[in-house]
Scaffold this active site. Structure first.
Site, PDB file in Angstrom:
ATOM      1  CB  CYS A   1      -1.806   7.371   0.831  1.00  0.00           C
ATOM      2  SG  CYS A   1      -3.154   6.602   1.734  1.00  0.00           S
TER       3      CYS A   1
ATOM      4  CD  GLU B   1      -3.100  -1.011   0.677  1.00  0.00           C
ATOM      5  OE1 GLU B   1      -3.201  -0.129  -0.185  1.00  0.00           O
ATOM      6  OE2 GLU B   1      -4.017  -1.796   0.954  1.00  0.00           O
TER       7      GLU B   1
HETATM    8  P1  NAD Z   1       8.157   4.815   4.994  1.00  0.00           P
HETATM    9  O1  NAD Z   1       8.224   4.050   3.743  1.00  0.00           O
HETATM   10  O2  NAD Z   1       9.271   5.737   5.307  1.00  0.00           O
HETATM   11  O3  NAD Z   1       8.068   3.810   6.251  1.00  0.00           O
HETATM   12  C1  NAD Z   1       7.023   2.863   6.377  1.00  0.00           C
HETATM   13  C2  NAD Z   1       7.460   1.743   7.292  1.00  0.00           C
HETATM   14  O4  NAD Z   1       8.494   1.000   6.655  1.00  0.00           O
HETATM   15  C3  NAD Z   1       8.027   2.199   8.626  1.00  0.00           C
HETATM   16  O5  NAD Z   1       7.531   1.357   9.635  1.00  0.00           O
HETATM   17  C4  NAD Z   1       9.513   1.999   8.450  1.00  0.00           C
HETATM   18  O6  NAD Z   1      10.230   1.787   9.657  1.00  0.00           O
HETATM   19  C5  NAD Z   1       9.553   0.764   7.588  1.00  0.00           C
HETATM   20  N1  NAD Z   1      10.782   0.536   6.835  1.00  0.00           N
HETATM   21  C6  NAD Z   1      11.680   1.441   6.409  1.00  0.00           C
HETATM   22  N2  NAD Z   1      12.670   0.828   5.718  1.00  0.00           N
HETATM   23  C7  NAD Z   1      12.381  -0.492   5.694  1.00  0.00           C
HETATM   24  C8  NAD Z   1      13.001  -1.637   5.115  1.00  0.00           C
HETATM   25  N3  NAD Z   1      14.129  -1.557   4.418  1.00  0.00           N
HETATM   26  N4  NAD Z   1      12.410  -2.840   5.278  1.00  0.00           N
HETATM   27  C9  NAD Z   1      11.252  -2.945   5.965  1.00  0.00           C
HETATM   28  N5  NAD Z   1      10.620  -1.893   6.532  1.00  0.00           N
HETATM   29  C10 NAD Z   1      11.173  -0.678   6.398  1.00  0.00           C
HETATM   30  O7  NAD Z   1       6.760   5.565   4.997  1.00  0.00           O
HETATM   31  P2  NAD Z   1       6.206   6.616   6.056  1.00  0.00           P
HETATM   32  O8  NAD Z   1       6.955   7.903   5.923  1.00  0.00           O
HETATM   33  O9  NAD Z   1       6.110   5.992   7.399  1.00  0.00           O
HETATM   34  O10 NAD Z   1       4.704   6.808   5.534  1.00  0.00           O
HETATM   35  C11 NAD Z   1       4.352   7.714   4.539  1.00  0.00           C
HETATM   36  C12 NAD Z   1       4.149   6.992   3.225  1.00  0.00           C
HETATM   37  O11 NAD Z   1       3.183   5.962   3.370  1.00  0.00           O
HETATM   38  C13 NAD Z   1       3.587   7.903   2.139  1.00  0.00           C
HETATM   39  O12 NAD Z   1       4.204   7.608   0.912  1.00  0.00           O
HETATM   40  C14 NAD Z   1       2.119   7.526   2.089  1.00  0.00           C
HETATM   41  O13 NAD Z   1       1.487   7.798   0.865  1.00  0.00           O
HETATM   42  C15 NAD Z   1       2.195   6.057   2.353  1.00  0.00           C
HETATM   43  N6  NAD Z   1       0.917   5.571   2.847  1.00  0.00           N
HETATM   44  C16 NAD Z   1       0.172   4.783   2.022  1.00  0.00           C
HETATM   45  C17 NAD Z   1      -1.069   4.347   2.446  1.00  0.00           C
HETATM   46  C18 NAD Z   1      -1.931   3.478   1.574  1.00  0.00           C
HETATM   47  O14 NAD Z   1      -2.860   2.899   2.094  1.00  0.00           O
HETATM   48  N7  NAD Z   1      -1.686   3.351   0.284  1.00  0.00           N
HETATM   49  C19 NAD Z   1      -1.543   4.714   3.709  1.00  0.00           C
HETATM   50  C20 NAD Z   1      -0.754   5.516   4.509  1.00  0.00           C
HETATM   51  C21 NAD Z   1       0.473   5.944   4.075  1.00  0.00           C
END
Ligand code: NAD
Length: 500
Positions: free
Chosen positions: A262, A228
């Site tokens: 998002c 997502e």
């Molecule tokens: P992010 O990608 O920075 O982090 C998301 C999660 O991934 C965190 O828990 C982080 O610790 C983890 N993570 C980071 N590196 C990783 C790795 N190498 N392996 C596994 N896990 C890892 O995102 P964010 O800043 O927390 O959230 C914002 C983003 O999320 C925006 O792009 C937003 O659009 C998206 N988002 C999408 C939805 C949806 O339903 N499509 C909903 C909410 C947010």
């Protein structure tokens, strides 16, 4: 009010992860899951429904923790987070027994068999969550994962660890076996270590950049992954739209939760015949908006993206205008700018114009993302025709973000750079299951060696040819003639040597 669970120390989590703690946690979850999978779905659902009761009785505490941790407005914390989460628990628990029930799947070619499709759990599922909806996103996925019979390990964002701990604590009265639902705190390194521990499924919500890494890590085993990811929602204003409604929708859609959704409106596409009238209204409303309603930039690193996108717009000579808490950007060539093409995730929107619905569809679809969109028109049928041409997982007509993640009944997800897989709805529940076919013999038919087993011979060829014709030919005469040939070939085979 119950006490908020203590925040685990992140450095320690990472150290434990390196020392094999995560492998140990996954093994413990796997053992717990085997027993949980034997509990009937209806009983699982009944137990998990208590998490919904906890959401209601601890509502104020949850709102307080969310607000302390990421500054969300109270109305948004209540509506999008508590409301969305309790909706997910109620809908999932009410519908899981029906949606996960085994179904008979008769096969035309095998009338003597009685296959049944079961929806079985996958095993250990890792849920990796973002900070912007730190309660509703992981909670809905946890309920779906658990009710389907899995164990779940939640790794919340390192920017919202208290919310993550609270989410897991909401299940404490559900009577779950020890280790079935676990909290694993830490940053991206801990997320990566969780994938390396080879769970049976990874459900990731976050940015495109991280999503690519998660998918690559899952590919080595391989582990099924749902992604997502981000979006650059477009709000489309047709020439016959109610401009009062559309401008209010654009303002709220672009700025709620500080624009850190998002599904935030990041592109406003307006028919050139009404753009002046629409923009006049939008600017006036943006100036009147109380900035404190918009909420802060919750994650410091995100403001760097805002600055980068604004700098790119300025470099391109676009009109960058700030009205209160909102920045609106337009001008020739806006479609090539970062603010238009990439996710900004802040109270900033790019405005582009089109002429007519064909042009609107072309403009909308000229992007890599495809999560949400909305269409404003006085003619709902026309808006629906346009909506069906948009590359997006969810499209609202004369509303914005109405199909936001908050609704458990609707499948949520996108295409392209917005990821794949779904949360919520029947599709979301099935993400946490595997279809398994149990092929039983139909009662009353005695065992016999199959005519298609060895030895291969001429009678067998005749029999199979006749059978294929009976099943697949749309010509009645040929089907009837084949029935006679089938019986002749079968009788001949039975008279000769038995099958091996
Ligand atoms: P992010 O990608 O920075 O982090 C998301 C999660 O991934 C965190 O828990 C982080 O610790 C983890 N993570 C980071 N590196 C990783 C790795 N190498 N392996 C596994 N896990 C890892 O995102 P964010 O800043 O927390 O959230 C914002 C983003 O999320 C925006 O792009 C937003 O659009 C998206 N988002 C999408 C939805 C949806 O339903 N499509 C909903 C909410 C947010």
């Amino acid at each position: 009010m119950s006490a908020t669970p203590a925040l685990p120390e992140q450095g320690l989590s990472w150290l434990l992860a390196r020392e094999g703690e995560i492998g140990f946690r996954v093994s413990a979850a796997r053992a717990a899951q085997r027993a949980w999978a034997l509990v009937p779905v209806a009983e699982r659902a009944e137990r998990l429904a208590k998490a919904g009761d906890a959401l209601i009785s601890r509502m104020d505490e949850i709102v307080a923790v969310i607000r302390e941790e990421n500054g969300k407005r109270e109305v948004e914390a209540l509506g999008h987070e508590v409301g969305g989460a309790v909706g997910a628990v109620r809908w999932t628990c009410a519908n899981a027994p029906r949606l996960l029930a085994a179904e008979a799947a008769p096969v035309t070619w095998l009338p003597h068999r009685k296959p049944v499709i079961e929806r079985v759990p996958l095993g250990v599922c890792v849920v990796i969550s973002p900070w912007n909806f730190p309660v509703s996103i992981p909670l809905g996925q946890i309920v779906a994962g658990l009710v389907a019979g899995n164990a779940v390990l939640l790794k919340p964002s390192e920017w919202s660890p208290r919310c993550g701990a609270l989410v897991v604590d909401l299940f404490r009265d559900c009577g779950l076996p020890a280790d079935l639902l676990q909290l694993v705190q830490g940053d991206g390194r801990v997320g990566a270590a969780l994938i390396d521990a080879k769970p049976e499924k990874v459900f990731f919500t976050g940015s495109l950049v991280t999503g690519r890494k998660v998918m690559a890590a899952c590919a080595q085993f391989p582990i099924p992954v749902s992604l997502e990811l981000g979006g650059i929602d477009a709000l489309i204003v047709c020439d016959d739209a109610d401009l009062e409604l559309a401008s209010s929708a654009a303002l709220w859609g672009a700025t709620m939760n500080g624009g850190q959704v998002c599904a935030s409106v990041e592109r406003i596409l307006v028919d050139e015949r009404v753009v002046d009238a629409f923009m006049g209204r939008l600017r006036a409303k943006a100036e009147r908006l109380d900035p404190s309603d918009v909420g802060p930039c919750s994650m410091p690193l995100q403001s760097k993206v805002w600055e980068r996108h604004l700098a790119d717009a300025n470099k391109r000579g676009l009109n960058v205008a700030k009205y209160g808490a909102v920045s609106l950007i337009d001008g020739p060539g806006v479609e090539a700018s970062d603010v238009y093409r990439d996710e900004t995730f802040g109270p900033i929107a790019a405005i582009a114009t089109f002429r007519g619905d064909d042009d609107a569809a072309r403009l909308h679809n000229d992007t890599d993302f495809g999560l949400t969109a909305s269409v404003f028109s006085a003619d709902v049928d026309r808006a629906e025709r346009l909506a069906k041409r948009l590359d997006a997982g969810l499209v609202s007509i004369n509303d914005v973000a109405a199909t936001m993640h908050a609704f458990a009944e609707l499948p949520w997800g996108g295409k392209g750079s917005s990821g794949f897989g779904r949360s919520h709805g029947e599709d979301g529940l099935r993400e946490f299951t595997m279809p398994r076919v149990i092929d039983r013999p139909r009662g009353g038919i005695p065992g016999f060696k199959r005519p298609w087993w060895y030895p291969y011979d001429g009678d067998q060829v005749e029999l199979i040819r006749a059978f294929v014709t009976i099943v697949g030919d749309r010509h009645t005469g040929r089907r009837v003639r084949s029935a006679g040939k089938l019986l002749t070939a079968f009788a001949s085979m039975m008279r000769r040597s038995p099958r091996l």
